[in-house]
Design an enzyme around this catalytic site. Structure first.
Site, PDB file in Angstrom:
ATOM      1  N   PRO A   1       3.909 -11.917   9.140  1.00  0.00           N
ATOM      2  CA  PRO A   1       2.718 -11.310   8.527  1.00  0.00           C
ATOM      3  C   PRO A   1       3.002  -9.850   8.194  1.00  0.00           C
ATOM      4  CG  PRO A   1       2.150 -12.491  10.547  1.00  0.00           C
ATOM      5  CD  PRO A   1       3.652 -12.406  10.507  1.00  0.00           C
ATOM      6  N   CYS A   2       2.498  -9.401   7.053  1.00  0.00           N
ATOM      7  CA  CYS A   2       2.812  -8.043   6.573  1.00  0.00           C
ATOM      8  C   CYS A   2       1.529  -7.368   6.098  1.00  0.00           C
ATOM      9  CB  CYS A   2       3.849  -8.099   5.466  1.00  0.00           C
ATOM     10  SG  CYS A   2       5.330  -9.009   5.922  1.00  0.00           S
ATOM     11  N   GLN A   3       0.681  -6.979   7.027  1.00  0.00           N
ATOM     12  CA  GLN A   3      -0.645  -6.475   6.669  1.00  0.00           C
ATOM     13  C   GLN A   3      -0.599  -5.186   5.885  1.00  0.00           C
ATOM     14  OE1 GLN A   3       0.383  -7.356   9.690  1.00  0.00           O
ATOM     15  NE2 GLN A   3      -1.045  -8.769  10.639  1.00  0.00           N
TER      16      GLN A   3
END
Length: 367
Positions: free
Chosen positions: A82-84
């Site tokens: 995940p790469c918020q």
């Protein structure tokens, strides 16, 4: 006998990527994810060699010890961290230094320590956007320029799915590999339709239990008011087709010409494709997830078919967990096509040294 290509998968989810890589002759010898239900699904269908583990706490040495290899010996590392912090990067910000991106930073550090012949970084669309060149250069620098990087957007419908899901995948090929990666060409000439994908499934039980012959083929309870609203919607239609007296209050004050939520209460068409399957596919109030004929939303089995999973693949968990496993999964046929292209690079195929992106930026970059 097929060549044994060894793989580690991190952020493995329920196993969509792993299933596709397995079909491309990769052996996933270790997988990890923090979500217990996803790991349970992975173990049930693919392999017991999966761990419920926080990837941010795994070291390169631990990974190598688990698979009994030394740096540089692993064939492939795959992951979709995940790469918020990617979607709101300010101009001039360093993407790997953003604290919100600690999982991708950790994943890059694992790649750097394990030194696989190839790696897959999935679902990081920013690398294919306008400033992708800067981010690719930063990623290449973090890996000491040891890999050729190949970013690409894929349409799942091109790989045998009745779904127009766009998926971004970045493939890295170590520079000492004889060949180079070329994005796989579409495997089908004509896109599969919704009817071809799910039309042979019988209706799910009316009591919301699972169908005895099809795992996860169960419907979601909906109110009679919503069922009545949806009964007015034709194939390809949406909330605009619901009579005024039955509409939600918010839809009574919405101008259909302004576009407002066109897919809400949307019914699929038998002869077309489904839009992106998300974790909300079991409710037609969240998008165009209504069955083409029956007054209900898609079942998990139907969504799994639209994602390219075979019927024997059974998902473990409650309703919320299962729908998110399916919605977050990489379609196995797409993963297989990418895996086969990586395998081809290992055998000396492909063009050399060119990084291409089929995105709006249309850049070509030598790294």
């Amino acid at each position: 006998m097929s060549e044994k290509l060894r793989c580690i998968e991190l952020f493995c989810g329920c196993g969509g990527m792993a299933l596709g890589l397995k079909n491309a002759d990769f052996t996933v010898e270790y997988a990890a994810d923090l979500e217990p239900s996803a790991v349970a699904t992975y173990k049930k269908n693919l392999s017991p060699d999966a761990a419920e583990e926080d990837v941010s706490k795994i070291t390169p040495r631990k990974l190598l010890d688990v698979v009994q290899l030394e740096p540089g010996e692993l064939d492939l590392m795959s992951g979709g961290p995940p790469c918020q912090g990617f979607s709101k990067q300010r101009r001039g910000a360093h993407i790997l230094e953003d604290e919100r991106n600690f999982l991708i930073r950790n994943y890059v550090e694992l790649i750097d320590g394990v030194r696989p012949r190839a790696f897959i970084l999935e679902n990081v669309a920013v690398f294919g956007q306008k400033r992708g060149r800067v981010y690719l250069e930063e990623l290449s620098s973090a890996l000491h320029g040891e890999y050729y990087l190949h970013p690409h957007f894929y349409n799942s419908a091109d790989f045998g799915l009745a779904q127009t899901r766009q998926r971004f995948v970045l493939v890295g090929i170590r520079r000492d590999v004889v060949g180079s990666f070329e994005a796989p060409k579409p495997t089908v000439q004509n896109w599969k339709t919704v009817q071809e994908a799910i039309g042979d499934l019988p209706p799910p039980p009316a009591d919301c239990n699972t169908h005895p012959e099809y795992p996860n083929h169960r419907t979601t309870r909906i109110s009679e008011a919503n069922r009545l609203r949806f009964s007015f919607v034709p194939q390809g239609g949406g909330w605009q087709d619901i009579p005024w007296e039955h509409r939600l209050d918010c839809h009574k004050v919405t101008d259909p010409k302004a576009g407002g939520w066109p897919d809400v209460y949307g019914r699929l068409c038998w002869d077309k494709q489904c839009p992106t399957i998300t974790g909300g596919f079991d409710s037609f109030t969240r998008g165009r997830y209504g069955h083409p004929e029956q007054d209900r939303a898609l079942t998990p089995r139907e969504a799994a078919r639209l994602q390219g999973f075979p019927d024997w693949f059974e998902f473990v968990g409650n309703r919320h967990q299962v729908r998110h496993q399916i919605g977050n999964a990489v379609p196995p046929p797409l993963a297989q096509a990418i895996g086969e292209s990586i395998k081809k690079a290992f055998h000396g195929g492909g063009a050399r040294n060119v990084i291409k992106s089929d995105t709006a930026s249309q850049f070509t970059l030598e790294i």
